[in-house]
Scaffold this active site. Structure first.
Site, PDB file in Angstrom:
ATOM      1  N   CYS A  36      -4.877   2.509  -3.551  1.00  0.00           N
ATOM      2  CA  CYS A  36      -3.638   3.031  -2.949  1.00  0.00           C
ATOM      3  C   CYS A  36      -2.478   2.068  -3.164  1.00  0.00           C
ATOM      4  O   CYS A  36      -1.639   1.875  -2.272  1.00  0.00           O
ATOM      5  CB  CYS A  36      -3.802   3.318  -1.463  1.00  0.00           C
ATOM      6  SG  CYS A  36      -5.100   4.475  -1.109  1.00  0.00           S
ATOM      7  N   HIS A  89       0.868  -1.184   0.000  1.00  0.00           N
ATOM      8  CA  HIS A  89       0.000   0.000   0.000  1.00  0.00           C
ATOM      9  C   HIS A  89       0.908   1.238   0.000  1.00  0.00           C
ATOM     10  O   HIS A  89       2.020   1.181   0.534  1.00  0.00           O
ATOM     11  CB  HIS A  89      -0.832  -0.048   1.286  1.00  0.00           C
ATOM     12  CG  HIS A  89      -1.876   1.008   1.442  1.00  0.00           C
ATOM     13  ND1 HIS A  89      -1.577   2.288   1.841  1.00  0.00           N
ATOM     14  CD2 HIS A  89      -3.219   0.977   1.269  1.00  0.00           C
ATOM     15  CE1 HIS A  89      -2.702   2.993   1.920  1.00  0.00           C
ATOM     16  NE2 HIS A  89      -3.710   2.228   1.572  1.00  0.00           N
ATOM     17  N   GLN A 141      -4.380  -4.984   7.266  1.00  0.00           N
ATOM     18  CA  GLN A 141      -5.381  -5.946   6.773  1.00  0.00           C
ATOM     19  C   GLN A 141      -5.279  -7.305   7.462  1.00  0.00           C
ATOM     20  O   GLN A 141      -5.994  -8.240   7.083  1.00  0.00           O
ATOM     21  CB  GLN A 141      -5.237  -6.143   5.248  1.00  0.00           C
ATOM     22  CG  GLN A 141      -5.413  -4.880   4.428  1.00  0.00           C
ATOM     23  CD  GLN A 141      -6.830  -4.316   4.460  1.00  0.00           C
ATOM     24  OE1 GLN A 141      -7.766  -4.936   4.952  1.00  0.00           O
ATOM     25  NE2 GLN A 141      -6.993  -3.108   3.944  1.00  0.00           N
ATOM     26  N   ASP A 166       3.246  -4.102   8.035  1.00  0.00           N
ATOM     27  CA  ASP A 166       1.998  -3.365   7.859  1.00  0.00           C
ATOM     28  C   ASP A 166       0.860  -4.350   8.137  1.00  0.00           C
ATOM     29  O   ASP A 166       0.578  -5.242   7.332  1.00  0.00           O
ATOM     30  CB  ASP A 166       1.941  -2.832   6.415  1.00  0.00           C
ATOM     31  CG  ASP A 166       0.617  -2.149   6.095  1.00  0.00           C
ATOM     32  OD1 ASP A 166      -0.338  -2.299   6.877  1.00  0.00           O
ATOM     33  OD2 ASP A 166       0.546  -1.477   5.047  1.00  0.00           O
ATOM     34  N   LYS A 225     -10.424  -0.340  10.805  1.00  0.00           N
ATOM     35  CA  LYS A 225     -10.638  -1.536   9.977  1.00  0.00           C
ATOM     36  C   LYS A 225     -10.987  -2.750  10.842  1.00  0.00           C
ATOM     37  O   LYS A 225     -11.163  -3.851  10.331  1.00  0.00           O
ATOM     38  CB  LYS A 225      -9.388  -1.836   9.147  1.00  0.00           C
ATOM     39  CG  LYS A 225      -9.072  -0.758   8.106  1.00  0.00           C
ATOM     40  CD  LYS A 225      -7.911  -1.193   7.237  1.00  0.00           C
ATOM     41  CE  LYS A 225      -7.228  -0.052   6.524  1.00  0.00           C
ATOM     42  NZ  LYS A 225      -7.966   0.453   5.380  1.00  0.00           N
TER      43      LYS A 225
HETATM   44  N1  7TS Z   1      -1.769  -0.539   4.676  1.00  0.00           N
HETATM   45  C1  7TS Z   1      -2.677  -1.340   4.104  1.00  0.00           C
HETATM   46  C2  7TS Z   1      -2.299  -2.731   3.685  1.00  0.00           C
HETATM   47  C3  7TS Z   1      -3.969  -0.851   3.906  1.00  0.00           C
HETATM   48  O1  7TS Z   1      -4.879  -1.645   3.324  1.00  0.00           O
HETATM   49  C4  7TS Z   1      -4.286   0.476   4.308  1.00  0.00           C
HETATM   50  C5  7TS Z   1      -5.626   1.074   4.028  1.00  0.00           C
HETATM   51  C6  7TS Z   1      -3.302   1.225   4.919  1.00  0.00           C
HETATM   52  C7  7TS Z   1      -2.048   0.694   5.085  1.00  0.00           C
HETATM   53  C8  7TS Z   1      -3.549   2.620   5.425  1.00  0.00           C
HETATM   54  O2  7TS Z   1      -4.349   2.599   6.552  1.00  0.00           O
HETATM   55  P1  7TS Z   1      -4.811   3.964   7.252  1.00  0.00           P
HETATM   56  O3  7TS Z   1      -5.811   3.528   8.282  1.00  0.00           O
HETATM   57  O4  7TS Z   1      -3.610   4.602   7.833  1.00  0.00           O
HETATM   58  O5  7TS Z   1      -5.425   4.798   6.173  1.00  0.00           O
HETATM   59  N2  7TS Z   1      -6.297   0.493   2.959  1.00  0.00           N
HETATM   60  C9  7TS Z   1      -7.384   0.939   2.306  1.00  0.00           C
HETATM   61  C10 7TS Z   1      -7.983   0.217   1.272  1.00  0.00           C
HETATM   62  O6  7TS Z   1      -7.608  -0.873   0.870  1.00  0.00           O
HETATM   63  N3  7TS Z   1      -9.027   0.912   0.820  1.00  0.00           N
HETATM   64  O7  7TS Z   1      -9.110   2.053   1.497  1.00  0.00           O
HETATM   65  C11 7TS Z   1      -8.103   2.087   2.440  1.00  0.00           C
END
Ligand code: 7TS
Length: 407
Positions: free
Chosen positions: A362, A122, A202, A199, A225
């Site tokens: 992303c 990501h 997910q 990371d 999430k």
């Molecule tokens: N890393 C992964 C693997 C992600 O899927 C996401 C967000 C992030 C980092 C960033 O997370 P945040 O909470 O700091 O924004 N992924 C997604 C997605 O797949 N669709 O919208 C956000």
């Protein structure tokens, strides 16, 4: 075994119609829905004991501090950290990874050093490393992807060398659903005296994660999430590493003594939490963890695994369907349907009350690797059921017929 239909009933948002159809929410990888217990916990904080934390002696402040620090204990147990000193509240995964890059990265990288990533990351696990590489003269190396969207451990062994200082890798891909072999990669990284930054955006919401068993040095995830509120996440780090790291934000809350020309920091984890923290968010995250523990993470994982297998089987019956990623995967399906642009497809599904995401998710470098500009994605969570999958498949068939007629 938990009754998953009774779990679903605890999410008030799901009980509504969108565009004249019952809502089918298949975008939990972007953000999950929240159960009533989490919504109530956030609301109760504001209604009953809203106060700042770690200061003063008044009663409401004590309750707020207990709620905030109690949530930290819950996070520690949930991921099996060895101490609350290793649990830092951040704004989310993005902020957590940026903190490691800006602090650990800045102090440990120099020209000639390498940072090893995969091609499925990501943007949040690419750009902080690009920026710190530019600032320090370090170089980025990418582990290639196999045809099915997995990595080979032999490639990790080849790319991680004595020059490698940091390996940064997602535990689960938000596009392919690939589950990476973090424990094995950590062993390879440690053999070369490198650290591994995982990371976990997910993974933590969907499977049992034990940071000590994985031997991860840093592990980042977001509350929103995993049934919790937006605006809060966690950076786990090994105490031995965090103790030697400099904070990246300076100001109130994180200091011990402040003099006119110099200051000293609080002990872990507070030295990394400058300013008034996200108190309601942490309390909500604590409740989300209680909720997930009640359902049981093994049940969550088994439920999603069943749903995703069923979804892939059904979706593969549609002519012109391309599904990306491996067979053994986490609970999401990224796909393209011949002749239908993913944005058009997602808009058509939305008119049927079905929420999926379309775009680059992303992960622009990964889209280039897959040789597509965009894809659509259906992602599942503990509240989804087989009927949601049936409605999706039905919606996709209707979408294909509709666009088939148009083109
Ligand atoms: N890393 C992964 C693997 C992600 O899927 C996401 C967000 C992030 C980092 C960033 O997370 P945040 O909470 O700091 O924004 N992924 C997604 C997605 O797949 N669709 O919208 C956000």
């Amino acid at each position: 075994m938990t009754n998953m239909e009774s779990v679903r009933k605890q999410f008030p948002i799901l009980n509504q119609e969108v565009n004249g159809h019952p809502l089918v929410y298949l975008d939990s990888s972007a953000t999950s829905q929240k159960p009533s217990s989490v919504i109530d916990a956030v609301s109760d904080y504001y209604k009953q004991y809203n106060s700042n934390v770690h200061r003063g002696v008044h009663t409401l402040g004590t309750y707020a501090t207990e709620g905030y620090e109690g949530a930290r204990e819950k996070v520690k147990d949930f991921i099996n950290a060895s101490s609350i000193k290793e649990v830092i509240f951040t704004r989310g995964t993005t902020t957590a990874i940026n903190t490691v890059a800006s602090s650990y990265g800045r102090d440990h990288l120099q020209s000639g050093d390498e940072i090893v990533l995969t091609k499925m990351e990501h943007h949040s696990n690419i750009i902080p490393w690009q920026q710190i590489a530019k600032a320090t003269g370090a170089e980025l190396k990418y582990i290639p992807l196999q045809e099915d969207g997995t990595i080979l451990i032999e490639d990790v062994e080849k790319l991680v060398t004595e020059r490698t200082k940091i390996v940064a890798m997602t535990h689960v891909s938000n596009v392919l659903g690939t589950i990476n072999p973090i424990k094995e990669v950590a062993k390879i990284a440690h053999k070369q005296n490198a650290v591994i930054v995982v990371d976990g955006a997910q993974s933590v919401p969907h499977m049992r994660v034990d940071v000590q068993d994985l031997d991860a040095d840093f592990y980042a995830f977001s509350a929103h999430k995993m049934c919790g509120p937006t605006g809060i996440g966690v950076l786990y780090g090994k105490k031995s590493l965090l103790e030697k790291m400099e904070p990246v934000e300076f100001g109130g809350e994180m200091i011990d003594f402040v003099n006119l020309h110099d200051s000293t920091w609080k002990e872990l984890p507070w030295k990394f939490e400058g300013g008034t923290p996200i108190i309601a968010g942490a309390i909500g995250l604590g409740k989300a963890i209680d909720f997930l523990n009640e359902v049981g993470m093994d049940n969550v994982e088994a439920h999603e695994s069943e749903l995703v297998s069923y979804a892939m089987e059904q979706m593969n019956t549609i002519d012109g369907m391309t599904i990306y990623g491996p067979k053994k995967r986490a609970g999401l399906v990224t796909f393209n349907l011949d002749d239908v642009h993913p944005h058009d497809g997602a808009t058509a599904l939305d008119s049927l009350g079905i929420a999926v995401r379309a775009g680059h998710h992303c992960a622009q470098p990964l889209m280039r690797e897959l040789q597509v500009a965009a894809t659509a994605r259906a992602s599942f969570y503990l509240y989804n059921n087989k009927q949601d999958v049936d409605l999706l498949v039905d919606g996709l068939k209707k979408t294909k017929e509709y666009f088939g007629d148009v083109f």
